[in-house]
Design a protein around this motif. Structure first.
Motif, PDB file in Angstrom:
ATOM      1  N   GLY A 170       0.878  -1.187   0.014  1.00 19.79           N
ATOM      2  CA  GLY A 170       0.099  -0.243   0.055  1.00 19.79           C
ATOM      3  C   GLY A 170       0.659   1.316   0.006  1.00 19.79           C
ATOM      4  O   GLY A 170       2.038   1.431  -0.046  1.00 19.79           O
ATOM      5  N   GLU A 171       0.213   2.299   0.317  1.00 21.06           N
ATOM      6  CA  GLU A 171       0.769   3.612   0.232  1.00 21.06           C
ATOM      7  C   GLU A 171       1.566   3.942   1.392  1.00 21.06           C
ATOM      8  O   GLU A 171       1.313   3.139   2.343  1.00 21.06           O
ATOM      9  N   PHE A 172       2.437   4.864   1.265  1.00 22.42           N
ATOM     10  CA  PHE A 172       3.341   5.314   2.569  1.00 22.42           C
ATOM     11  C   PHE A 172       2.594   6.300   3.419  1.00 22.42           C
ATOM     12  O   PHE A 172       1.987   7.350   2.788  1.00 22.42           O
ATOM     13  N   ASP A 173       2.591   6.286   4.644  1.00 19.43           N
ATOM     14  CA  ASP A 173       2.106   7.570   5.478  1.00 19.43           C
ATOM     15  C   ASP A 173       3.378   8.373   5.541  1.00 19.43           C
ATOM     16  O   ASP A 173       4.364   8.564   5.149  1.00 19.43           O
ATOM     17  N   ALA A 174       3.090   9.610   6.404  1.00 16.38           N
ATOM     18  CA  ALA A 174       3.863  10.683   6.708  1.00 16.38           C
ATOM     19  C   ALA A 174       5.222  10.246   6.986  1.00 16.38           C
ATOM     20  O   ALA A 174       6.235  10.817   6.983  1.00 16.38           O
ATOM     21  N   GLU A 175       5.206   9.214   8.034  1.00 17.18           N
ATOM     22  CA  GLU A 175       6.595   8.651   8.665  1.00 17.18           C
ATOM     23  C   GLU A 175       7.066   7.918   7.728  1.00 17.18           C
ATOM     24  O   GLU A 175       7.995   7.091   8.057  1.00 17.18           O
ATOM     25  N   GLY A 176       6.693   7.470   6.541  1.00 19.09           N
ATOM     26  CA  GLY A 176       7.386   6.449   5.571  1.00 19.09           C
ATOM     27  C   GLY A 176       7.104   5.080   5.978  1.00 19.09           C
ATOM     28  O   GLY A 176       7.796   4.060   5.369  1.00 19.09           O
ATOM     29  N   HIS A 177       5.882   4.664   6.798  1.00 21.63           N
ATOM     30  CA  HIS A 177       5.566   3.512   6.866  1.00 21.63           C
ATOM     31  C   HIS A 177       4.302   2.974   5.928  1.00 21.63           C
ATOM     32  O   HIS A 177       3.446   3.779   5.659  1.00 21.63           O
ATOM     33  N   THR A 178       4.211   1.739   5.147  1.00 21.70           N
ATOM     34  CA  THR A 178       3.190   1.577   4.424  1.00 21.70           C
ATOM     35  C   THR A 178       1.868   1.097   5.396  1.00 21.70           C
ATOM     36  O   THR A 178       1.911   0.820   6.716  1.00 21.70           O
ATOM     37  N   VAL A 179       0.681   1.554   4.774  1.00 19.19           N
ATOM     38  CA  VAL A 179      -0.525   1.369   5.739  1.00 19.19           C
ATOM     39  C   VAL A 179      -1.098  -0.008   5.591  1.00 19.19           C
ATOM     40  O   VAL A 179      -2.202   0.108   6.467  1.00 19.19           O
ATOM     41  N   ASP A 180      -0.647  -0.704   4.667  1.00 20.48           N
ATOM     42  CA  ASP A 180      -1.470  -2.061   4.540  1.00 20.48           C
ATOM     43  C   ASP A 180      -0.557  -3.213   4.621  1.00 20.48           C
ATOM     44  O   ASP A 180       0.807  -3.101   4.838  1.00 20.48           O
ATOM     45  N   ASN A 181      -1.038  -4.526   4.808  1.00 18.58           N
ATOM     46  CA  ASN A 181      -0.435  -5.682   4.752  1.00 18.58           C
ATOM     47  C   ASN A 181      -0.882  -6.701   3.642  1.00 18.58           C
ATOM     48  O   ASN A 181      -1.923  -6.463   3.347  1.00 18.58           O
ATOM     49  N   LEU A 182      -0.029  -7.238   3.102  1.00 14.11           N
ATOM     50  CA  LEU A 182      -0.598  -8.195   1.811  1.00 14.11           C
ATOM     51  C   LEU A 182      -0.174  -9.494   2.505  1.00 14.11           C
ATOM     52  O   LEU A 182       0.831  -9.808   3.141  1.00 14.11           O
ATOM     53  N   ILE A 183      -1.182 -10.136   2.178  1.00 20.86           N
ATOM     54  CA  ILE A 183      -1.266 -11.512   2.905  1.00 20.86           C
ATOM     55  C   ILE A 183      -1.635 -12.716   1.869  1.00 20.86           C
ATOM     56  O   ILE A 183      -2.623 -12.406   1.212  1.00 20.86           O
ATOM     57  N   VAL A 184      -0.988 -13.627   1.702  1.00 21.08           N
ATOM     58  CA  VAL A 184      -0.988 -14.853   0.744  1.00 21.08           C
ATOM     59  C   VAL A 184      -1.244 -15.967   1.500  1.00 21.08           C
ATOM     60  O   VAL A 184      -0.613 -16.370   2.400  1.00 21.08           O
ATOM     61  N   TYR A 185      -2.526 -16.732   1.075  1.00 20.00           N
ATOM     62  CA  TYR A 185      -2.619 -17.970   1.658  1.00 20.00           C
ATOM     63  C   TYR A 185      -2.472 -19.097   0.580  1.00 20.00           C
ATOM     64  O   TYR A 185      -2.492 -19.201  -0.557  1.00 20.00           O
ATOM     65  N   GLY A 186      -2.041 -20.239   1.274  1.00 16.47           N
ATOM     66  CA  GLY A 186      -1.545 -21.290   0.381  1.00 16.47           C
ATOM     67  C   GLY A 186      -1.981 -22.574   1.197  1.00 16.47           C
ATOM     68  O   GLY A 186      -2.241 -22.714   2.387  1.00 16.47           O
ATOM     69  N   ALA A 187      -2.248 -23.669   0.451  1.00 19.41           N
ATOM     70  CA  ALA A 187      -2.504 -24.845   0.991  1.00 19.41           C
ATOM     71  C   ALA A 187      -1.492 -26.043   0.681  1.00 19.41           C
ATOM     72  O   ALA A 187      -1.040 -25.894  -0.564  1.00 19.41           O
TER      73      ALA A 187
END
Length: 228
Positions: free
Chosen positions: A209-226
């Motif tokens: 995701g996008e970066f906030d004002a402090e340089g941190h991304t605001v989202d997590n990406l999660i991949v699911y597998g079996a």
């Protein structure tokens, strides 16, 4: 005599209890950290914890949550020993990495790989081992203050892709990607990621995701597998 709860559910319940008390989220940093970022170590905590108002954020390069759980690492003494996973590869997007073991920090939060080892992913050893019932959680940075990191291209993975996890004994387990989602760090699906599963499953977690004002991304990406 009382019935015995299956170990995978008892262990996962302990894991969720430990995770549920984490109270603040931090994000992966951009390659150029914001001037206001702390100079503290960037490996202090991990994605995959419940969200709450951001407070006491970790330095740029971290992935997840800070705060005290007041719990120790969940016990796995009733589970047969398996070799720890040693390597992960995703041929379709060119990811290959050795795996370091990640545990809990003194404050009860989950570790992440140090920013200076951004091209190395980690396995959370307090959860399930690959090949055993339950979710095995692999964590990697997208970017750190040193630049591009191991899971930078994880966003390009597609459903049906193969993820290969090799253990220390040389056995390779083949997982198939069943889905992925980007979620706000303020609404992380803890039960979906860490909750018990009957079969061996896989979770890959990074920032997105996008970066906030402090340089941190605001989202997590999660991949699911079996397990295939």
């Amino acid at each position: 005599m009382p019935s015995r709860t299956p170990h995978r559910f008892r262990r996962t319940a302990a894991l969720l209890t430990a995770l549920a008390a984490c109270v603040a989220l931090a994000g992966c940093s951009s390659a150029e950290p914001a001037a206001s970022s702390s100079s503290a170590a960037s490996s202090s905590s991990v994605s995959g914890t419940p969200s709450a108002p951001a407070q006491g954020e970790t330095a740029s390069g971290s992935i997840g949550a800070t705060g005290s759980t007041g719990s120790t690492e969940p016990s796995r003494t009733d589970e047969p020993d398996r070799p720890a996973p040693a390597h992960v590869s995703i041929p379709s997007i060119g990811i290959q990495s050795s795996l370091m073991e990640l545990g809990l920090n003194p404050d009860g939060t989950v570790e992440v790989p140090p920013a200076e080892k951004g091209m190395t992913a980690g396995w959370y050893s307090g959860g399930s081992a690959p090949g055993t019932p339950g979710p095995a959680v692999l964590i990697g940075h997208n970017d750190t203050r040193f630049g591009r990191a191991v899971f930078h291209d994880l966003k390009d993975i597609r459903e049906g892709a193969e993820v290969l996890v090799r253990d220390g004994a040389g056995k390779t387990l083949r997982y198939t990607v069943t889905g992925k989602e980007a979620v706000s760090k303020k609404a992380f699906p803890t039960d979906k990621v860490y909750g018990p599963t009957k079969d061996s499953t896989l979770r890959l977690i990074t920032c997105d995701g996008e970066f906030d004002a402090e340089g941190h991304t605001v989202d997590n990406l999660i991949v699911y597998g079996a397990l295939a």
